[in-house]
Design an enzyme around this catalytic site. Structure first.
Site, PDB file in Angstrom:
ATOM      1  N   SER A  92       0.816  -1.217   0.000  1.00  0.00           N
ATOM      2  CA  SER A  92       0.000   0.000   0.000  1.00  0.00           C
ATOM      3  C   SER A  92       0.848   1.266   0.000  1.00  0.00           C
ATOM      4  O   SER A  92       0.292   2.372  -0.036  1.00  0.00           O
ATOM      5  CB  SER A  92      -0.918   0.016   1.226  1.00  0.00           C
ATOM      6  N   TYR A  93       2.168   1.148   0.057  1.00  0.00           N
ATOM      7  CA  TYR A  93       3.016   2.340   0.104  1.00  0.00           C
ATOM      8  C   TYR A  93       3.046   3.026  -1.257  1.00  0.00           C
ATOM      9  O   TYR A  93       3.378   2.411  -2.268  1.00  0.00           O
ATOM     10  CB  TYR A  93       4.443   1.973   0.529  1.00  0.00           C
ATOM     11  N   GLY A  94       2.739   4.317  -1.244  1.00  0.00           N
ATOM     12  CA  GLY A  94       2.650   5.092  -2.460  1.00  0.00           C
ATOM     13  C   GLY A  94       1.254   5.674  -2.565  1.00  0.00           C
ATOM     14  O   GLY A  94       0.264   4.949  -2.478  1.00  0.00           O
ATOM     15  N   GLY A 100       2.037   1.268  -4.601  1.00  0.00           N
ATOM     16  CA  GLY A 100       2.980   0.204  -4.932  1.00  0.00           C
ATOM     17  C   GLY A 100       4.345   0.718  -5.367  1.00  0.00           C
ATOM     18  O   GLY A 100       5.238  -0.071  -5.690  1.00  0.00           O
ATOM     19  N   LYS A 128       4.446  -5.720   3.622  1.00  0.00           N
ATOM     20  CA  LYS A 128       3.207  -5.868   4.375  1.00  0.00           C
ATOM     21  C   LYS A 128       2.021  -5.860   3.411  1.00  0.00           C
ATOM     22  O   LYS A 128       2.020  -5.107   2.434  1.00  0.00           O
ATOM     23  CB  LYS A 128       3.090  -4.734   5.396  1.00  0.00           C
TER      24      LYS A 128
END
Length: 364
Positions: A92-94, A100, A128
């Protein structure tokens, strides 16, 4: 001593040969900790500190711009060349269309790395998986894992972690998360599994559930620092120690509040400023203690704060987005705080009214 070359077998090869013209040549720093054994986490040997990549793609909180990618690759290479092999990320980073992006950048940097093959092969990616409301079956988590593998351009993830528990708001979804980890592990997509933001009760439950299915729970990621050492954190740490689970400390610098860089009149830009404005005034006793010990030991305030996490037998993962941050954070390794210094810091932390706000997703 600083060197600008790497060794391949018996040949010394100038680092510049491998470095694109647009990337500044990173330096190798000879830190004494490299001579020591790394931390054993199941089948893996992990550096006593890793680096977090939350900022890699996050425009809202961390001001990410794609123009930063050159320096991000430089700091990644610098970290590897100085013995760091753990990089924490998430699917979920971004933000927005950059969802992504952190995994994509890590994949690109791993593929581009021109150092020793052994160094590249020993990289441990801990990613994660978000408990999105549409992920309701184990197979959906398996598919999420395969998507992460594609973005990372690797064949196997080091540590697959559940980003948070749904026990607080959607308990019916929790079993799918757990079975998703089992499926990833059984299919050989991951070397190990872990959790993030799981409180004491849920941590014991998932540990026992996974154990029944022959899957060892090896890591538990939790907000853990001198600003975040409340009852829940210490209970989680005690449980992990008793069950053989390694604690990974995220936000070991309290989002930057423990760097000594900020004051009530000098706050960071963006959303963090609102949080800092509430907490920073109450952190003064702790910052005074950190500065006193840093000066005495010839270290910096962030190095002392990170070293405290290491001395508590956790693996801190400070976030990095500049070469300067990597260089400074590496100075947290190769030495240990003394018992009286640990006591001084923890007393100052307890006496400081400023505390980090608990992650809203952490369960009991």
């Amino acid at each position: 001593m600083v060197a600008v070359s790497i060794s391949s077998s018996s040949t010394i090869i100038p680092y510049a040969i491998f470095t694109p013209p647009s990337i500044k040549i990173p330096l190798r720093l000879d830190w004494p900790w490299q001579k020591n054994n790394k931390v054993k986490v199941g089948p893996m040997s992990i550096s006593p500190m890793g680096f977090g990549t939350w900022a890699w793609g996050n425009q809202l909180l961390w001001g990410y711009q794609q123009s930063m990618d050159t320096e991000l690759e430089q700091l990644f290479n610098l970290a590897l060349d100085n013995g760091i092999n753990l990089f924490d990320t998430a699917d979920s980073y971004g933000t927005g269309k950059l969802n992504g992006q952190s995994e994509k950048l890590l994949g690109k940097f791993i593929a581009n790395y021109q150092g020793q093959a052994q160094v590249r092969d020993n990289i441990v990616i801990a990613t994660k998986f978000a408990a999105y409301p549409w992920r309701l079956t184990p197979n959906q988590f398996v598919n999420a894992c395969k998507s992460s593998l594609d973005r990372l351009q690797i064949e196997q993830i080091g540590i697959a972690q559940l980003h948070w528990s749904t026990a607080n708001y959607a308990p019916f979804q929790e079993r799918a998360l757990w079975d998703g980890l089992v499926a990833m592990y059984d299919k050989g997509l991951v070397r190990a599994v872990g959790v993030s933001n799981y409180g004491p009760k849920q941590l014991v439950k998932i540990h026992d559930y996974l154990k029944e299915r022959g899957v060892p729970l090896l890591t538990a990621q939790v907000q853990f620092s001198l600003l975040s050492m409340g009852e829940d954190q210490m209970e989680i740490k005690t449980i992990c120690d008793s069950l053989g689970i390694r604690v990974i400390s995220y936000s070991p610098l309290g989002l930057g509040m423990l760097t000594g860089k900020y004051t009530p009149s000098n706050l960071p830009r963006g959303p963090r400023s609102f949080l800092f404005k509430q907490i920073i005034p109450g952190v003064e006793p702790l910052l005074i203690a950190l500065k006193e010990i840093a000066q005495k030991r010839g270290k910096t305030v962030p190095q002392v704060a990170i070293n405290w996490c290491i001395c508590k037998a956790t693996i801190p993962i400070p976030g990095v987005k500049s070469v300067k941050q990597v260089e400074e954070n590496l100075g947290a390794l190769g030495w240990k705080l003394k018992a009286d210094e640990m006591d001084q810091l923890e007393y100052a932390a307890r006496e400081s009214p400023g505390k980090m706000i608990q992650n809203v997703f952490q369960t009991r």
